[in-house]
Design a protein around this motif. Structure first.
Motif, PDB file in Angstrom:
ATOM      1  N   LYS A   1      62.066  56.106 -78.399  1.00  0.00           N
ATOM      2  CA  LYS A   1      61.421  54.578 -78.175  1.00  0.00           C
ATOM      3  C   LYS A   1      62.244  53.974 -77.120  1.00  0.00           C
ATOM      4  O   LYS A   1      63.127  54.312 -76.183  1.00  0.00           O
ATOM      5  CB  LYS A   1      62.045  53.775 -79.190  1.00  0.00           C
TER       6      LYS A   1
ATOM      7  N   HIS B   1      63.794  50.936 -75.135  1.00  0.00           N
ATOM      8  CA  HIS B   1      64.911  49.961 -75.356  1.00  0.00           C
ATOM      9  C   HIS B   1      64.465  48.756 -76.080  1.00  0.00           C
ATOM     10  O   HIS B   1      64.981  48.051 -76.857  1.00  0.00           O
ATOM     11  CB  HIS B   1      65.677  49.657 -74.322  1.00  0.00           C
TER      12      HIS B   1
ATOM     13  N   ASP C   1      61.959  48.312 -78.053  1.00  0.00           N
ATOM     14  CA  ASP C   1      61.671  48.693 -79.654  1.00  0.00           C
ATOM     15  C   ASP C   1      62.900  48.987 -80.329  1.00  0.00           C
ATOM     16  O   ASP C   1      63.053  48.695 -81.457  1.00  0.00           O
ATOM     17  CB  ASP C   1      60.635  49.473 -79.657  1.00  0.00           C
ATOM     18  N   LEU C   2      63.884  49.476 -79.529  1.00  0.00           N
ATOM     19  CA  LEU C   2      65.104  50.198 -80.215  1.00  0.00           C
ATOM     20  C   LEU C   2      66.136  49.064 -80.228  1.00  0.00           C
ATOM     21  O   LEU C   2      66.895  48.912 -81.503  1.00  0.00           O
ATOM     22  CB  LEU C   2      65.588  51.420 -79.312  1.00  0.00           C
TER      23      LEU C   2
ATOM     24  N   GLY D   1      62.322  56.915 -73.147  1.00  0.00           N
ATOM     25  CA  GLY D   1      61.466  55.992 -73.840  1.00  0.00           C
ATOM     26  C   GLY D   1      60.274  55.699 -73.185  1.00  0.00           C
ATOM     27  O   GLY D   1      59.108  55.410 -73.440  1.00  0.00           O
TER      28      GLY D   1
ATOM     29  N   GLU E   1      68.290  54.310 -74.320  1.00  0.00           N
ATOM     30  CA  GLU E   1      67.231  55.191 -74.514  1.00  0.00           C
ATOM     31  C   GLU E   1      67.558  56.723 -74.378  1.00  0.00           C
ATOM     32  O   GLU E   1      66.901  57.741 -74.945  1.00  0.00           O
ATOM     33  CB  GLU E   1      66.166  55.003 -73.331  1.00  0.00           C
TER      34      GLU E   1
ATOM     35  N   GLN F   1      69.959  57.553 -77.787  1.00  0.00           N
ATOM     36  CA  GLN F   1      69.305  57.173 -79.171  1.00  0.00           C
ATOM     37  C   GLN F   1      69.095  58.219 -80.326  1.00  0.00           C
ATOM     38  O   GLN F   1      68.980  59.442 -79.829  1.00  0.00           O
ATOM     39  CB  GLN F   1      67.948  56.590 -78.936  1.00  0.00           C
TER      40      GLN F   1
ATOM     41  N   GLY G   1      67.463  55.376 -85.573  1.00  0.00           N
ATOM     42  CA  GLY G   1      67.552  54.300 -84.682  1.00  0.00           C
ATOM     43  C   GLY G   1      68.899  53.940 -84.143  1.00  0.00           C
ATOM     44  O   GLY G   1      69.271  52.832 -83.650  1.00  0.00           O
TER      45      GLY G   1
ATOM     46  N   VAL H   1      72.515  54.792 -81.856  1.00  0.00           N
ATOM     47  CA  VAL H   1      72.664  55.070 -80.466  1.00  0.00           C
ATOM     48  C   VAL H   1      74.053  55.498 -80.542  1.00  0.00           C
ATOM     49  O   VAL H   1      75.116  54.789 -80.780  1.00  0.00           O
ATOM     50  CB  VAL H   1      72.520  53.900 -79.602  1.00  0.00           C
TER      51      VAL H   1
ATOM     52  N   PRO I   1      71.971  50.614 -86.578  1.00  0.00           N
ATOM     53  CA  PRO I   1      71.031  49.389 -86.747  1.00  0.00           C
ATOM     54  C   PRO I   1      71.458  48.671 -87.833  1.00  0.00           C
ATOM     55  O   PRO I   1      72.054  48.915 -88.900  1.00  0.00           O
ATOM     56  CB  PRO I   1      69.868  50.229 -87.357  1.00  0.00           C
TER      57      PRO I   1
END
Length: 424
Positions: free
Chosen positions: A139, A141, A143-144, A342, A397, A400, A404, A406, A424
């Motif tokens: 993804k 960043h 979106d993440l 990403g 990115e 990840q 979800g 990191v 998350p």
């Protein structure tokens, strides 16, 4: 800033060097304006000298009883007092016009800088690191990040577009990156940590070249000060109007500061995400060196920025910028571009520039070589070591996970209280 004497000595070479940056020939006009100014200066100096001579002669004529000559001299002095202010005003106006014309010109590129109109002509010099292979679709960043504490909506509601509110673990990771970079540049790379002003006077921005041409890219306060677009401004101006001892060089300074940019020239670019913000943090590197040392210092500074990327395990490439993509004050620039999986693209994360004596002339920053009575302009260099926000993006990115989360790069964990992962 350019030396008009050097332009007079070889106008063709000056125009040829500017042409490599896409600038039309200007030497002839500059020389003509300088000749006009010098002619007025000569007339002014001759008038001042004659006024002084005539004033002395009045006393001599009076002592000799020659009243007619004394009256004639008095009339001449009175006339000169009338004409001198006009000559002085004209001299100041022409000097200001010449200085303004010179101040708006970019630096001359080094001979080994490739010629080109834009970034398509930049030259890749090297790559480092292996790009990670993902078992899932990585993804971006933007979106993440929100699930991890990167709050774009609150930032925009508080301050508008290009502002972000970081929370919790995300804010801590951002802080950890800045502290890690600063500690590395000071403890391992020999830079002196500084805490400079974030607001500066107009002459400071002029000294490093942001003014007068790029005023719209900066924020100005209501009392006439300017918010720094980079700590380069404050750090480099630390030697403004100074004559340094030879043994004081080189000077290497670094600072972790907020930076503020209006991004007037970047309308529509990177409006999504954390890449291009009005407010961001950056670890800046500045070097003040002897002219003969600036090329080697440029390589050293760039290496110090590369060292941070390698410690973080972030793949990057080193680019030599062409004449059309360099900043106006630089004579040679290396960009470091980090790989963002990403986005599937290389993005600038550091720019390291050798400005030669261009900024030093604007700041009147000089040094006295050992054994010499004359002074010379220093050379100045600046670079990012690194931009904190963009490094945060690169970590998100590249590290990840499919769920979800990191992973925190191992080298950063001491600054994260031992945390190994953002959840998350």
């Amino acid at each position: 800033m350019h030396d008009i004497r050097l332009i007079r000595d070889d106008p063709q070479a000056f125009d040829a060097a500017l042409a490599r940056r896409g600038v039309e020939p200007v030497a002839e006009n500059l020389i003509a304006l300088d000749a006009k100014r010098r002619a007025v200066t000569t007339r002014m100096q001759e008038a001042q000298s004659r006024r002084n001579e005539a004033s002395k002669a009045i006393g001599q004529a009076m002592a000799q009883g020659d009243r007619d000559r004394a009256e004639t001299l008095k009339a001449e002095v009175a006339e000169l007092k009338q004409t001198l202010p006009a000559l002085e005003d004209e001299d100041r106006a022409l000097a200001a016009e010449l200085n303004d014309a010179l101040a708006r010109l970019p630096n001359l590129p080094a001979e080994d800088v490739p010629e080109g109109a834009d970034e398509s002509a930049n030259v890749e010099l090297s790559q480092w690191g292996e790009r990670r292979e993902f078992a899932f679709e990585p993804k971006e960043h933007a979106d993440l990040g929100p699930a991890l504490g990167m709050d774009f909506e609150t930032g925009a509601s508080i301050a508008g577009a290009r502002f972000t509110f970081l929370r919790g673990q995300m804010a801590r990771l951002h802080r950890a990156l800045g502290q890690f970079m600063l500690d590395r540049q000071t403890a391992e790379n020999g830079y002196t940590e500084c805490a400079p002003p974030l607001m500066v006077r107009e002459e400071s921005l002029f000294g490093t070249g942001q003014l007068p041409k790029f005023a719209e890219d900066n924020f100005q306060t209501t009392d006439g000060r300017w918010l720094i677009p980079t700590a380069e401004v404050s750090l480099t101006n630390a030697v403004r109007e100074r004559i340094l001892d030879d043994d004081a060089l080189p000077i290497r300074m670094t600072a972790l500061t907020p930076c503020f940019r209006s991004e007037a020239g970047a309308a529509g670019k990177d409006t999504r995400g954390f890449i291009r913000q009005h407010q961001f943090e950056k670890v800046e590197l500045v070097g003040i060196v002897r002219p003969e040392d600036s090329d080697a210092e440029h390589e050293r500074m760039t290496r110090c920025a590369e060292d941070v990327l390698e410690a973080l395990g972030l793949p990057y490439r080193k680019m030599l910028l062409c004449t059309g993509d360099m900043g106006a004050t630089a004579r040679k620039t290396y960009d470091l571009e980090v790989w963002l999986p990403g986005q599937g693209a290389w993005r600038e994360i550091s720019s390291c520039s050798n400005c030669g004596d261009f900024q030093a002339r604007r700041m009147n920053a000089r040094y006295r070589p050992e054994g010499s009575k004359k002074t010379e302009f220093v050379h100045t260099l600046n670079g990012s070591g690194l931009a904190v926000g963009r490094t945060l993006v690169a970590v998100l990115e590249n590290y990840q996970q499919e769920d979800g989360s990191v992973e925190v790069p191992e080298v950063l964990r001491p600054w994260m209280g031992g945390a190994k992962r953002l959840e998350p």
